[in-house]
Design a protein around this motif. Structure first.
Motif, PDB file in Angstrom:
ATOM      1  N   GLN A  72      -0.203 -19.465  34.359  1.00 55.07           N
ATOM      2  CA  GLN A  72      -0.267 -18.206  35.095  1.00 55.07           C
ATOM      3  C   GLN A  72       0.840 -18.082  36.179  1.00 55.07           C
ATOM      4  O   GLN A  72       1.639 -17.250  36.295  1.00 55.07           O
ATOM      5  CB  GLN A  72      -1.714 -17.964  35.680  1.00 55.07           C
ATOM      6  N   LEU A  73       1.103 -19.534  36.702  1.00 57.94           N
ATOM      7  CA  LEU A  73       1.947 -19.675  37.692  1.00 57.94           C
ATOM      8  C   LEU A  73       3.537 -19.398  37.066  1.00 57.94           C
ATOM      9  O   LEU A  73       4.215 -18.845  37.795  1.00 57.94           O
ATOM     10  CB  LEU A  73       1.835 -20.734  38.384  1.00 57.94           C
ATOM     11  N   LYS A  74       3.569 -20.042  36.002  1.00 56.30           N
ATOM     12  CA  LYS A  74       4.905 -19.965  35.407  1.00 56.30           C
ATOM     13  C   LYS A  74       5.220 -18.209  34.977  1.00 56.30           C
ATOM     14  O   LYS A  74       6.432 -17.914  35.380  1.00 56.30           O
ATOM     15  CB  LYS A  74       4.988 -20.533  33.931  1.00 56.30           C
ATOM     16  N   ASP A  75       4.329 -17.622  34.722  1.00 58.85           N
ATOM     17  CA  ASP A  75       4.396 -16.104  34.569  1.00 58.85           C
ATOM     18  C   ASP A  75       4.913 -15.450  35.917  1.00 58.85           C
ATOM     19  O   ASP A  75       5.793 -14.477  35.656  1.00 58.85           O
ATOM     20  CB  ASP A  75       3.294 -15.324  34.054  1.00 58.85           C
ATOM     21  N   GLU A  76       4.238 -15.793  36.853  1.00 54.54           N
ATOM     22  CA  GLU A  76       4.397 -15.238  38.452  1.00 54.54           C
ATOM     23  C   GLU A  76       5.797 -15.595  38.571  1.00 54.54           C
ATOM     24  O   GLU A  76       6.643 -14.603  39.242  1.00 54.54           O
ATOM     25  CB  GLU A  76       3.348 -15.600  39.264  1.00 54.54           C
ATOM     26  N   LEU A  77       6.070 -16.811  38.410  1.00 49.73           N
ATOM     27  CA  LEU A  77       7.546 -16.978  38.765  1.00 49.73           C
ATOM     28  C   LEU A  77       8.769 -16.432  38.162  1.00 49.73           C
ATOM     29  O   LEU A  77       9.715 -15.893  38.695  1.00 49.73           O
ATOM     30  CB  LEU A  77       7.800 -18.606  38.487  1.00 49.73           C
ATOM     31  N   THR A  78       8.502 -15.978  36.849  1.00 49.84           N
ATOM     32  CA  THR A  78       9.464 -15.299  35.984  1.00 49.84           C
ATOM     33  C   THR A  78       9.523 -14.031  36.448  1.00 49.84           C
ATOM     34  O   THR A  78      10.581 -13.444  36.362  1.00 49.84           O
ATOM     35  CB  THR A  78       8.784 -15.368  34.652  1.00 49.84           C
ATOM     36  N   GLU A  79       8.429 -13.099  36.787  1.00 49.14           N
ATOM     37  CA  GLU A  79       8.223 -12.026  37.420  1.00 49.14           C
ATOM     38  C   GLU A  79       8.897 -11.824  38.637  1.00 49.14           C
ATOM     39  O   GLU A  79       9.666 -10.819  38.841  1.00 49.14           O
ATOM     40  CB  GLU A  79       6.827 -11.471  37.266  1.00 49.14           C
ATOM     41  N   LEU A  80       8.786 -12.940  39.458  1.00 49.08           N
ATOM     42  CA  LEU A  80       9.448 -12.722  40.897  1.00 49.08           C
ATOM     43  C   LEU A  80      11.033 -12.791  40.605  1.00 49.08           C
ATOM     44  O   LEU A  80      11.748 -12.365  41.472  1.00 49.08           O
ATOM     45  CB  LEU A  80       8.754 -13.626  41.676  1.00 49.08           C
ATOM     46  N   ARG A  81      11.460 -13.824  39.656  1.00 53.13           N
ATOM     47  CA  ARG A  81      12.734 -13.899  39.640  1.00 53.13           C
ATOM     48  C   ARG A  81      13.647 -12.629  39.161  1.00 53.13           C
ATOM     49  O   ARG A  81      14.613 -12.339  39.400  1.00 53.13           O
ATOM     50  CB  ARG A  81      13.057 -15.030  38.475  1.00 53.13           C
ATOM     51  N   THR A  82      12.569 -11.812  38.244  1.00 53.37           N
ATOM     52  CA  THR A  82      13.177 -10.534  37.613  1.00 53.37           C
ATOM     53  C   THR A  82      13.188  -9.830  38.777  1.00 53.37           C
ATOM     54  O   THR A  82      14.206  -8.856  38.934  1.00 53.37           O
ATOM     55  CB  THR A  82      12.126 -10.095  36.563  1.00 53.37           C
ATOM     56  N   TRP A  83      12.344  -9.495  39.706  1.00 52.18           N
ATOM     57  CA  TRP A  83      12.311  -8.687  40.959  1.00 52.18           C
ATOM     58  C   TRP A  83      13.654  -8.795  41.723  1.00 52.18           C
ATOM     59  O   TRP A  83      14.004  -7.895  42.110  1.00 52.18           O
ATOM     60  CB  TRP A  83      11.162  -9.076  41.658  1.00 52.18           C
ATOM     61  N   GLY A  84      14.049  -9.992  41.977  1.00 54.77           N
ATOM     62  CA  GLY A  84      15.098 -10.473  42.553  1.00 54.77           C
ATOM     63  C   GLY A  84      16.455 -10.121  42.092  1.00 54.77           C
ATOM     64  O   GLY A  84      17.536 -10.042  42.748  1.00 54.77           O
ATOM     65  N   SER A  85      16.631 -10.200  40.669  1.00 58.33           N
ATOM     66  CA  SER A  85      17.603 -10.117  39.935  1.00 58.33           C
ATOM     67  C   SER A  85      18.116  -8.857  39.212  1.00 58.33           C
ATOM     68  O   SER A  85      19.097  -8.790  38.697  1.00 58.33           O
ATOM     69  CB  SER A  85      17.850 -11.284  38.859  1.00 58.33           C
ATOM     70  N   ASN A  86      17.070  -7.723  39.523  1.00 60.61           N
ATOM     71  CA  ASN A  86      17.196  -6.541  38.834  1.00 60.61           C
ATOM     72  C   ASN A  86      18.117  -5.739  39.495  1.00 60.61           C
ATOM     73  O   ASN A  86      17.913  -5.518  40.860  1.00 60.61           O
ATOM     74  CB  ASN A  86      15.675  -5.653  38.761  1.00 60.61           C
ATOM     75  N   PRO A  87      19.320  -5.427  38.990  1.00 60.17           N
ATOM     76  CA  PRO A  87      20.339  -4.661  39.891  1.00 60.17           C
ATOM     77  C   PRO A  87      20.059  -3.062  40.115  1.00 60.17           C
ATOM     78  O   PRO A  87      20.573  -2.503  40.786  1.00 60.17           O
ATOM     79  CB  PRO A  87      21.473  -4.696  39.121  1.00 60.17           C
ATOM     80  N   ASN A  88      19.045  -2.670  39.283  1.00 62.78           N
ATOM     81  CA  ASN A  88      18.690  -1.236  39.257  1.00 62.78           C
ATOM     82  C   ASN A  88      17.547  -1.116  40.264  1.00 62.78           C
ATOM     83  O   ASN A  88      17.232   0.239  40.546  1.00 62.78           O
ATOM     84  CB  ASN A  88      18.322  -0.731  38.091  1.00 62.78           C
ATOM     85  N   SER A  89      16.833  -1.985  40.923  1.00 61.18           N
ATOM     86  CA  SER A  89      15.873  -1.721  41.958  1.00 61.18           C
ATOM     87  C   SER A  89      16.381  -1.262  43.154  1.00 61.18           C
ATOM     88  O   SER A  89      17.684  -1.477  43.766  1.00 61.18           O
ATOM     89  CB  SER A  89      15.247  -3.087  42.383  1.00 61.18           C
ATOM     90  N   ALA A  90      15.695   0.054  43.393  1.00 62.71           N
ATOM     91  CA  ALA A  90      16.253   0.355  44.864  1.00 62.71           C
ATOM     92  C   ALA A  90      15.749  -0.500  46.085  1.00 62.71           C
ATOM     93  O   ALA A  90      14.786  -0.818  46.169  1.00 62.71           O
ATOM     94  CB  ALA A  90      15.575   1.992  45.036  1.00 62.71           C
ATOM     95  N   ARG A  91      16.878  -0.585  46.793  1.00 60.59           N
ATOM     96  CA  ARG A  91      16.494  -1.749  47.865  1.00 60.59           C
ATOM     97  C   ARG A  91      15.737  -0.869  49.238  1.00 60.59           C
ATOM     98  O   ARG A  91      16.456  -0.377  49.945  1.00 60.59           O
ATOM     99  CB  ARG A  91      17.900  -2.137  48.690  1.00 60.59           C
ATOM    100  N   THR A  92      14.577  -0.819  48.970  1.00 64.23           N
ATOM    101  CA  THR A  92      13.794  -0.070  50.135  1.00 64.23           C
ATOM    102  C   THR A  92      12.671  -1.087  50.823  1.00 64.23           C
ATOM    103  O   THR A  92      12.761  -2.147  50.298  1.00 64.23           O
ATOM    104  CB  THR A  92      12.764   1.021  49.413  1.00 64.23           C
ATOM    105  N   SER A  93      12.008  -0.666  51.699  1.00 67.93           N
ATOM    106  CA  SER A  93      11.066  -1.644  52.538  1.00 67.93           C
ATOM    107  C   SER A  93      10.160  -1.787  51.490  1.00 67.93           C
ATOM    108  O   SER A  93       9.052  -3.005  51.432  1.00 67.93           O
ATOM    109  CB  SER A  93      10.708  -0.975  53.625  1.00 67.93           C
ATOM    110  N   ALA A  94       9.575  -0.880  50.586  1.00 68.48           N
ATOM    111  CA  ALA A  94       8.629  -1.068  49.605  1.00 68.48           C
ATOM    112  C   ALA A  94       8.962  -2.449  48.669  1.00 68.48           C
ATOM    113  O   ALA A  94       8.035  -2.869  48.295  1.00 68.48           O
ATOM    114  CB  ALA A  94       8.231   0.212  49.051  1.00 68.48           C
ATOM    115  N   TRP A  95      10.111  -2.292  48.285  1.00 73.52           N
ATOM    116  CA  TRP A  95      10.704  -3.257  47.435  1.00 73.52           C
ATOM    117  C   TRP A  95      10.540  -4.660  48.159  1.00 73.52           C
ATOM    118  O   TRP A  95       9.978  -5.507  47.537  1.00 73.52           O
ATOM    119  CB  TRP A  95      12.170  -3.004  47.029  1.00 73.52           C
ATOM    120  N   LEU A  96      10.894  -4.732  49.289  1.00 76.76           N
ATOM    121  CA  LEU A  96      10.933  -5.945  50.062  1.00 76.76           C
ATOM    122  C   LEU A  96       9.269  -6.433  50.246  1.00 76.76           C
ATOM    123  O   LEU A  96       9.065  -7.419  49.796  1.00 76.76           O
ATOM    124  CB  LEU A  96      11.437  -5.919  51.563  1.00 76.76           C
ATOM    125  N   CYS A  97       8.233  -5.482  50.443  1.00 81.10           N
ATOM    126  CA  CYS A  97       6.940  -5.876  50.475  1.00 81.10           C
ATOM    127  C   CYS A  97       6.468  -6.001  49.226  1.00 81.10           C
ATOM    128  O   CYS A  97       5.617  -7.389  49.201  1.00 81.10           O
ATOM    129  CB  CYS A  97       6.248  -4.511  51.174  1.00 81.10           C
TER     130      CYS A  97
END
Length: 296
Positions: free
Chosen positions: A43-68
């Motif tokens: 489970q932790l490995k899956d969460e780590l993969t998802e978090l890395r995707t969160w930080g590396s996605n260039p299409n994510s809008a850099r908003t406060s909601a994104w930071l939260c």
């Protein structure tokens, strides 16, 4: 007759009790799973993969909601790590590697210190924002100048936090000999903690210097300018220096729009403060669990 009846009543429990074996087998399986195949590590490995995707996605809008969202995911990861550290198997694996545990304790103490300082900065930012809103209503340019000066100082303090966090990541956690997978997942947690923290601090810091950077960006390549824009956070950039200067010359409707954006920014800052506090508490809990490995 009575004895015969009594003996028949005693003979009933001697019949085979078939459900007992499956229950025993299930119980043993749930408590003796090795760390390599434990579902908590998967489970932790899956969460780590998802978090890395969160930080590396260039299409994510850099908003406060994104930071939260990033802070929330980071908190979840540390809660999962805390659960793993509570397993007897984990204690057995780490107990004989005190050097590794001591290094982890040091890293987590530094993370805790960083997030404690970050919370102090966020609280200061909230106070400055409220003062700036009052100054905007009164069209007090002198107070706005103080606010801009405070934001520049805030950006410098955020940069210091980034340097501190990066220094933690320069010395990776050694992998425990008894369980390589456990050591690797702990090291990965430290790594993403550094990455998310730098992203959050840099996003806020860059937003305060975005106005100056945008003017410099006119003389830079388009690619460099694009990177600079992506680093900042939208809500912070919407309340820039240009929108606050010359309030006496602005119309009532324009001032109302500035106040509206500042009020929205205040809500965003509250969300970031709440998310960072939860990360702060999860870091403390995880460090306590590490201490238990050495003391219990």
């Amino acid at each position: 007759m009575v004895v015969g009846s009594f003996r028949r009543s005693l003979s009933f429990p001697n019949n085979p009790n078939r459900p007992s074996k499956p229950r025993k087998t299930f119980h043993v399986r749930s408590t003796s799973l090795p760390c390599r195949s434990h579902p908590l590590i998967s489970q932790l490995k899956d969460e780590l993969t998802e978090l890395r995707t969160w930080g590396s996605n260039p299409n994510s809008a850099r908003t406060s909601a994104w930071l939260c969202d990033g802070l929330s995911r980071l908190r979840t990861i540390h809660e999962s790590l805390d659960d793993i550290l509570g397993l007897p198997q984990t204690h057995d694996s780490l107990r004989h590697h005190s050097d590794t545990v001591e290094k982890l304790l040091e890293d987590f103490l530094r993370f805790i210190d960083v997030y404690g300082m970050f919370q102090t900065l966020i609280m200061t930012l909230q106070q400055e924002q409220m003062a700036a809103q009052v100054a905007t209503r009164r069209r007090d340019d002198s107070k706005i100048a103080l606010y801009v000066k405070a934001m520049k100082k805030m950006a410098k303090e955020m940069s210091k936090l980034m340097s501190t966090v990066r220094s933690i990541g320069r010395c990776p956690v050694p992998v425990p000999i008894d369980d390589t997978e456990l050591g690797e997942v702990i090291r990965d947690v430290n790594e993403v903690t550094v990455l998310v923290s730098v992203t959050v601090f840099n996003g806020i810091s860059s937003s305060f210097t975005s106005q100056k950077s945008s003017w410099m960006g006119l003389k830079l390549a388009k690619r460099a300018k694009k990177v600079k824009v992506e680093e900042g956070i939208e809500e912070f950039q919407q309340v820039g220096v240009d929108s606050l200067w010359g309030l006496r010359k602005k119309g009532d409707e324009e001032v109302r729009m500035v106040l509206k954006k500042m009020h929205e920014l205040e809500d965003c800052i509250c969300g970031i403060e709440s998310g960072s506090e939860k990360v702060f508490r999860s870091l403390i809990n995880t460090r306590v669990s590490l201490l238990n490995v050495l003391t219990q």
